[in-house]
Design a protein around this motif. Structure first.
Motif, PDB file in Angstrom:
ATOM      1  N   VAL A   1       0.865  -1.183   0.000  1.00 32.66           N
ATOM      2  CA  VAL A   1       0.000   0.000   0.000  1.00 32.66           C
ATOM      3  C   VAL A   1       0.900   1.231   0.000  1.00 32.66           C
ATOM      4  CG1 VAL A   1      -1.689   1.304   1.328  1.00 32.66           C
ATOM      5  CG2 VAL A   1      -1.864  -1.194   1.205  1.00 32.66           C
ATOM      6  N   LYS A   2       0.580   2.220  -0.818  1.00 30.49           N
ATOM      7  CA  LYS A   2       1.418   3.407  -0.920  1.00 30.49           C
ATOM      8  C   LYS A   2       1.531   4.104   0.435  1.00 30.49           C
ATOM      9  CE  LYS A   2       0.173   4.452  -5.730  1.00 30.49           C
ATOM     10  NZ  LYS A   2      -0.526   5.412  -6.614  1.00 30.49           N
ATOM     11  N   PRO A   3       2.760   4.325   0.918  1.00 30.22           N
ATOM     12  CA  PRO A   3       2.929   5.046   2.177  1.00 30.22           C
ATOM     13  C   PRO A   3       2.839   6.555   1.951  1.00 30.22           C
ATOM     14  CG  PRO A   3       5.061   4.428   1.319  1.00 30.22           C
ATOM     15  CD  PRO A   3       4.036   3.874   0.349  1.00 30.22           C
ATOM     16  N   LYS A   4       2.764   7.303   3.036  1.00 33.25           N
ATOM     17  CA  LYS A   4       2.696   8.759   2.917  1.00 33.25           C
ATOM     18  C   LYS A   4       3.988   9.319   2.343  1.00 33.25           C
ATOM     19  CE  LYS A   4      -0.633   9.421   6.682  1.00 33.25           C
ATOM     20  NZ  LYS A   4      -0.885  10.030   8.024  1.00 33.25           N
ATOM     21  N   LYS A   5       5.127   8.755   2.761  1.00 27.77           N
ATOM     22  CA  LYS A   5       6.418   9.230   2.266  1.00 27.77           C
ATOM     23  C   LYS A   5       6.932   8.234   1.232  1.00 27.77           C
ATOM     24  CE  LYS A   5       7.498  11.682   6.549  1.00 27.77           C
ATOM     25  NZ  LYS A   5       8.460  11.853   7.669  1.00 27.77           N
ATOM     26  N   MET A   6       6.394   8.361   0.037  1.00 32.75           N
ATOM     27  CA  MET A   6       6.662   7.418  -1.041  1.00 32.75           C
ATOM     28  C   MET A   6       8.141   7.381  -1.429  1.00 32.75           C
ATOM     29  SD  MET A   6       4.965   5.352  -3.211  1.00 32.75           S
ATOM     30  CE  MET A   6       4.800   4.867  -4.940  1.00 32.75           C
ATOM     31  N   GLY A   7       8.778   8.550  -1.547  1.00 30.78           N
ATOM     32  CA  GLY A   7      10.171   8.611  -1.975  1.00 30.78           C
ATOM     33  C   GLY A   7      11.093   7.873  -1.028  1.00 30.78           C
ATOM     34  N   ARG A   8      10.920   8.104   0.279  1.00 30.76           N
ATOM     35  CA  ARG A   8      11.759   7.447   1.274  1.00 30.76           C
ATOM     36  C   ARG A   8      11.559   5.935   1.219  1.00 30.76           C
ATOM     37  NH1 ARG A   8      11.360   9.482   7.380  1.00 30.76           N
ATOM     38  NH2 ARG A   8      12.159  11.356   6.334  1.00 30.76           N
ATOM     39  N   PHE A   9      10.297   5.507   1.042  1.00 27.56           N
ATOM     40  CA  PHE A   9       9.999   4.073   0.993  1.00 27.56           C
ATOM     41  C   PHE A   9      10.667   3.420  -0.224  1.00 27.56           C
ATOM     42  CE2 PHE A   9       7.247   0.428  -0.081  1.00 27.56           C
ATOM     43  CZ  PHE A   9       7.307  -0.263   1.127  1.00 27.56           C
ATOM     44  N   LEU A  10      10.596   4.092  -1.372  1.00 32.16           N
ATOM     45  CA  LEU A  10      11.218   3.549  -2.582  1.00 32.16           C
ATOM     46  C   LEU A  10      12.743   3.483  -2.435  1.00 32.16           C
ATOM     47  CD1 LEU A  10       9.093   5.269  -5.392  1.00 32.16           C
ATOM     48  CD2 LEU A  10       8.928   2.905  -4.564  1.00 32.16           C
ATOM     49  N   ASN A  11      13.338   4.470  -1.765  1.00 31.77           N
ATOM     50  CA  ASN A  11      14.782   4.423  -1.512  1.00 31.77           C
ATOM     51  C   ASN A  11      15.163   3.189  -0.699  1.00 31.77           C
ATOM     52  OD1 ASN A  11      15.295   6.787  -2.902  1.00 31.77           O
ATOM     53  ND2 ASN A  11      15.159   8.088  -1.082  1.00 31.77           N
ATOM     54  N   LYS A  12      14.321   2.878   0.295  1.00 31.99           N
ATOM     55  CA  LYS A  12      14.565   1.688   1.116  1.00 31.99           C
ATOM     56  C   LYS A  12      14.491   0.418   0.263  1.00 31.99           C
ATOM     57  CE  LYS A  12      15.185   3.120   5.420  1.00 31.99           C
ATOM     58  NZ  LYS A  12      16.405   2.767   6.196  1.00 31.99           N
ATOM     59  N   LEU A  13      13.496   0.370  -0.619  1.00 37.47           N
ATOM     60  CA  LEU A  13      13.356  -0.795  -1.486  1.00 37.47           C
ATOM     61  C   LEU A  13      14.568  -0.946  -2.399  1.00 37.47           C
ATOM     62  CD1 LEU A  13       9.593  -0.648  -2.549  1.00 37.47           C
ATOM     63  CD2 LEU A  13      10.637  -2.140  -0.832  1.00 37.47           C
ATOM     64  N   GLU A  14      15.059   0.169  -2.917  1.00 41.52           N
ATOM     65  CA  GLU A  14      16.227   0.121  -3.795  1.00 41.52           C
ATOM     66  C   GLU A  14      17.444  -0.409  -3.037  1.00 41.52           C
ATOM     67  OE1 GLU A  14      18.627   2.944  -7.005  1.00 41.52           O
ATOM     68  OE2 GLU A  14      17.167   3.837  -5.624  1.00 41.52           O
ATOM     69  N   GLU A  15      17.598   0.028  -1.787  1.00 40.80           N
ATOM     70  CA  GLU A  15      18.701  -0.458  -0.960  1.00 40.80           C
ATOM     71  C   GLU A  15      18.605  -1.973  -0.733  1.00 40.80           C
ATOM     72  OE1 GLU A  15      18.571   1.744   2.646  1.00 40.80           O
ATOM     73  OE2 GLU A  15      19.160   3.660   1.715  1.00 40.80           O
ATOM     74  N   ARG A  16      17.387  -2.489  -0.710  1.00 38.61           N
ATOM     75  CA  ARG A  16      17.172  -3.909  -0.484  1.00 38.61           C
ATOM     76  C   ARG A  16      17.246  -4.736  -1.764  1.00 38.61           C
ATOM     77  NH1 ARG A  16      11.639  -4.423   2.492  1.00 38.61           N
ATOM     78  NH2 ARG A  16      11.996  -6.586   1.874  1.00 38.61           N
ATOM     79  N   GLY A  17      17.608  -4.100  -2.877  1.00 38.84           N
ATOM     80  CA  GLY A  17      17.835  -4.852  -4.095  1.00 38.84           C
ATOM     81  C   GLY A  17      16.693  -4.874  -5.076  1.00 38.84           C
ATOM     82  N   TYR A  18      15.633  -4.094  -4.818  1.00 35.84           N
ATOM     83  CA  TYR A  18      14.536  -4.015  -5.792  1.00 35.84           C
ATOM     84  C   TYR A  18      15.016  -3.260  -7.035  1.00 35.84           C
ATOM     85  CZ  TYR A  18      10.940  -5.898  -2.715  1.00 35.84           C
ATOM     86  OH  TYR A  18      10.178  -6.738  -1.934  1.00 35.84           O
ATOM     87  N   ARG A  19      14.582  -3.744  -8.211  1.00 31.58           N
ATOM     88  CA  ARG A  19      15.013  -3.137  -9.469  1.00 31.58           C
ATOM     89  C   ARG A  19      14.086  -1.999  -9.904  1.00 31.58           C
ATOM     90  NH1 ARG A  19      18.343  -6.850 -12.078  1.00 31.58           N
ATOM     91  NH2 ARG A  19      19.375  -8.105 -10.476  1.00 31.58           N
ATOM     92  N   GLY A  20      12.872  -1.988  -9.392  1.00 31.28           N
ATOM     93  CA  GLY A  20      11.922  -0.962  -9.799  1.00 31.28           C
ATOM     94  C   GLY A  20      10.580  -1.165  -9.132  1.00 31.28           C
ATOM     95  N   PHE A  21       9.575  -0.382  -9.597  1.00 31.54           N
ATOM     96  CA  PHE A  21       8.249  -0.480  -8.979  1.00 31.54           C
ATOM     97  C   PHE A  21       7.181  -0.267 -10.048  1.00 31.54           C
ATOM     98  CE2 PHE A  21       9.342   3.949  -8.910  1.00 31.54           C
ATOM     99  CZ  PHE A  21       8.155   4.636  -9.119  1.00 31.54           C
ATOM    100  N   VAL A  22       5.967  -0.668  -9.699  1.00 28.88           N
ATOM    101  CA  VAL A  22       4.798  -0.499 -10.556  1.00 28.88           C
ATOM    102  C   VAL A  22       3.772   0.311  -9.777  1.00 28.88           C
ATOM    103  CG1 VAL A  22       2.884  -1.678 -11.694  1.00 28.88           C
ATOM    104  CG2 VAL A  22       5.200  -2.646 -11.801  1.00 28.88           C
ATOM    105  N   ASN A  23       3.279   1.384 -10.373  1.00 35.58           N
ATOM    106  CA  ASN A  23       2.240   2.193  -9.755  1.00 35.58           C
ATOM    107  C   ASN A  23       0.913   1.824 -10.415  1.00 35.58           C
ATOM    108  OD1 ASN A  23       0.516   4.238  -8.787  1.00 35.58           O
ATOM    109  ND2 ASN A  23       2.245   5.674  -8.590  1.00 35.58           N
ATOM    110  N   VAL A  24       0.084   1.079  -9.682  1.00 37.44           N
ATOM    111  CA  VAL A  24      -1.138   0.525 -10.272  1.00 37.44           C
ATOM    112  C   VAL A  24      -2.055   1.624 -10.780  1.00 37.44           C
ATOM    113  CG1 VAL A  24      -3.219  -0.816  -9.787  1.00 37.44           C
ATOM    114  CG2 VAL A  24      -1.003  -1.561  -8.880  1.00 37.44           C
ATOM    115  N   GLU A  25      -2.201   2.693 -10.018  1.00 39.00           N
ATOM    116  CA  GLU A  25      -3.142   3.756 -10.391  1.00 39.00           C
ATOM    117  C   GLU A  25      -2.633   4.632 -11.536  1.00 39.00           C
ATOM    118  OE1 GLU A  25      -4.518   2.075  -6.841  1.00 39.00           O
ATOM    119  OE2 GLU A  25      -2.561   3.013  -7.137  1.00 39.00           O
ATOM    120  N   GLN A  26      -1.370   4.436 -11.911  1.00 34.85           N
ATOM    121  CA  GLN A  26      -0.813   5.255 -12.995  1.00 34.85           C
ATOM    122  C   GLN A  26      -0.456   4.396 -14.215  1.00 34.85           C
ATOM    123  OE1 GLN A  26       2.371   7.734 -11.543  1.00 34.85           O
ATOM    124  NE2 GLN A  26       1.078   8.704  -9.986  1.00 34.85           N
ATOM    125  N   GLY A  27      -1.221   3.344 -14.422  1.00 34.43           N
ATOM    126  CA  GLY A  27      -1.065   2.568 -15.647  1.00 34.43           C
ATOM    127  C   GLY A  27      -0.384   1.224 -15.492  1.00 34.43           C
ATOM    128  N   GLY A  28       0.289   1.008 -14.347  1.00 33.85           N
ATOM    129  CA  GLY A  28       0.857  -0.306 -14.077  1.00 33.85           C
ATOM    130  C   GLY A  28       2.100  -0.653 -14.873  1.00 33.85           C
TER     131      GLY A  28
END
Length: 420
Positions: free
Chosen positions: A386-413
């Protein structure tokens, strides 16, 4: 209560576990492709088996499990001293995978065929003093061949192990080989008594750490025959440890000829991809080794990253009959620490699936799950968030954990990749 792990053990974060799993799967893939079969054994062994296993100095590092209930009460009633402390324990944690394998074969031999070629990749335990490179709980990756006296087994183990090391990016190394029979014959010529040879070998094994003077001092402290110590030191000072010169010294040429065959055949079959050299000072610490011993030394990062040898008498302790055996173990924790500290080309291999985060507004889980299933079908690993309030910080954490990218369902997926 304490939140830290016990000294000498580690908690591993998800990205670290991902790397550990990747490495173990790569190693396992090479092992199985070369005809070895995966088995497992319990971490707990009978204390008598552990104590009588000829494990060298590892016997002083066994984690012992106390008896329970009435058995413990009776043992305590006898009075505990340093001489009879073993009466308090009836089991212990395995200190390597070789003793459990030997018991495993003795217990299951009617269901197995010889030669038996097996894999063990599991945790072992030693009561070490915790320090860098010395853990109390660690993983070993073993392959063994049981039932063959031929040096062809050593050749197969060396070639398979070096292929596994190459597969995980450890490419710049040399293989050192020796034979306990050859070394013992040299020591007998120096004047050491047969009963003293194991102890002399343990000291000689430390030569790369304490030097010739340290070896001489320790042998003198152990009160070995003075002339034997002098002969051995004089021999070491000549610094002529070539296999041919050692072979000329001895009446029994068999161990030296076996090593010559191993070296020549490995060079031919590997197309000289790495150096394989004779090293008289290679002993390996375990007392159960009876013949060939070998070790892989990293040139880039210094120190051993794999080792093993022939242990033709260990299974016989269970069966009262001789069953030849030889094994090679990759030092998984050493390699993992090298990769975490230095990185190795190829770890983020193309065959590693992409990790994607599927981000969605609360209440829209159906669309999020359908999007995740679409990308999973394409070979990606997808987690729903679920999208957190601080989206940028959350995505930075995911990148640090080895995620290659993300999909925003409400913006076309569509996939948005993180910057490389």
């Amino acid at each position: 209560m304490k939140i830290t792990s016990v000294k000498g053990t580690n908690d591993y974060l998800p990205n670290e576990v991902e790397i550990r799993d990747y490495l173990q799967n790569k190693i396992l893939g090479v092992y199985t492709a070369n005809g070895f079969e995966h088995i497992t054994t319990p971490v707990i062994e009978d204390i008598e088996n552990l104590d009588k296993s000829d494990g060298g100095e590892n016997l002083n590092l066994i984690f012992k499990i106390m008896k329970r209930g009435d058995k413990l009460d009776k043992a305590l009633a006898k009075g505990v001293t340093s001489e009879n402390e073993n009466e308090l324990a009836d089991m212990g944690l395995r200190y390597d995978l070789t003793l459990p394998l030997s018991r495993y074969y003795a217990n299951n031999k009617e269901k197995l065929t010889l030669p038996m070629k097996c894999i063990q990749m599991d945790r072992v335990y030693r009561a070490e003093r915790p320090q860098k490179g010395r853990l109390r709980e660690f993983v070993q990756c073993d392959i063994d061949i049981i039932g063959s006296e031929s040096s062809d087994s050593e050749i197969e183990l060396i070639l398979t192990t070096t292929k596994a090391l190459d597969a995980i990016g450890m490419k710049n190394f040399k293989v050192k080989v020796n034979d306990r029979r050859l070394l013992r014959a040299v020591l007998c010529q120096m004047g050491f008594a047969e009963a003293d040879l194991d102890s002399v070998c343990i000291t000689f094994d430390k030569m790369d750490k304490i030097g010739m003077n340290g070896v001489e001092a320790e042998l003198t402290d152990k009160a070995f025959d003075e002339s034997a110590v002098k002969n051995f030191v004089d021999f070491l000072s000549k610094n002529d440890f070539s296999l041919s010169s050692i072979k000329d010294m001895l009446d029994d040429k068999t161990p030296a000829e076996s090593l010559e065959n191993i070296i020549a055949t490995v060079n031919k079959l590997s197309n000289n991809a790495f150096n394989i050299v004779f090293d008289l000072s290679l002993v390996r610490g375990q007392g159960y080794y009876t013949g060939t011993v070998f070790e892989v030394e990293s040139i880039d990062f210094k120190g051993a990253i794999a080792g093993g040898g022939r242990y033709d008498n260990l299974i016989g302790k269970f069966l009262n009959q001789s069953i030849p055996a030889v094994g090679f173990s990759i030092g998984f924790e050493r390699i993992f620490s090298i990769i975490m500290e230095n990185g190795i080309d190829g770890i983020n291999n193309a065959d590693t699936p992409k990790k994607l985060a599927v981000m969605y507004e609360e209440g829209n889980v159906t669309a999020a799950y359908e999007a995740a299933e679409k990308y999973r079908a394409q070979g990606n690993i997808c987690s729903l968030y679920v999208k957190p309030k601080k989206m940028g910080r959350f995505l930075n954490k995911l990148e640090e954990r080895g995620y290659r990218g993300f999909v925003n369902v409400e913006q076309g997926g569509e996939i948005s990749l993180f910057e490389p």
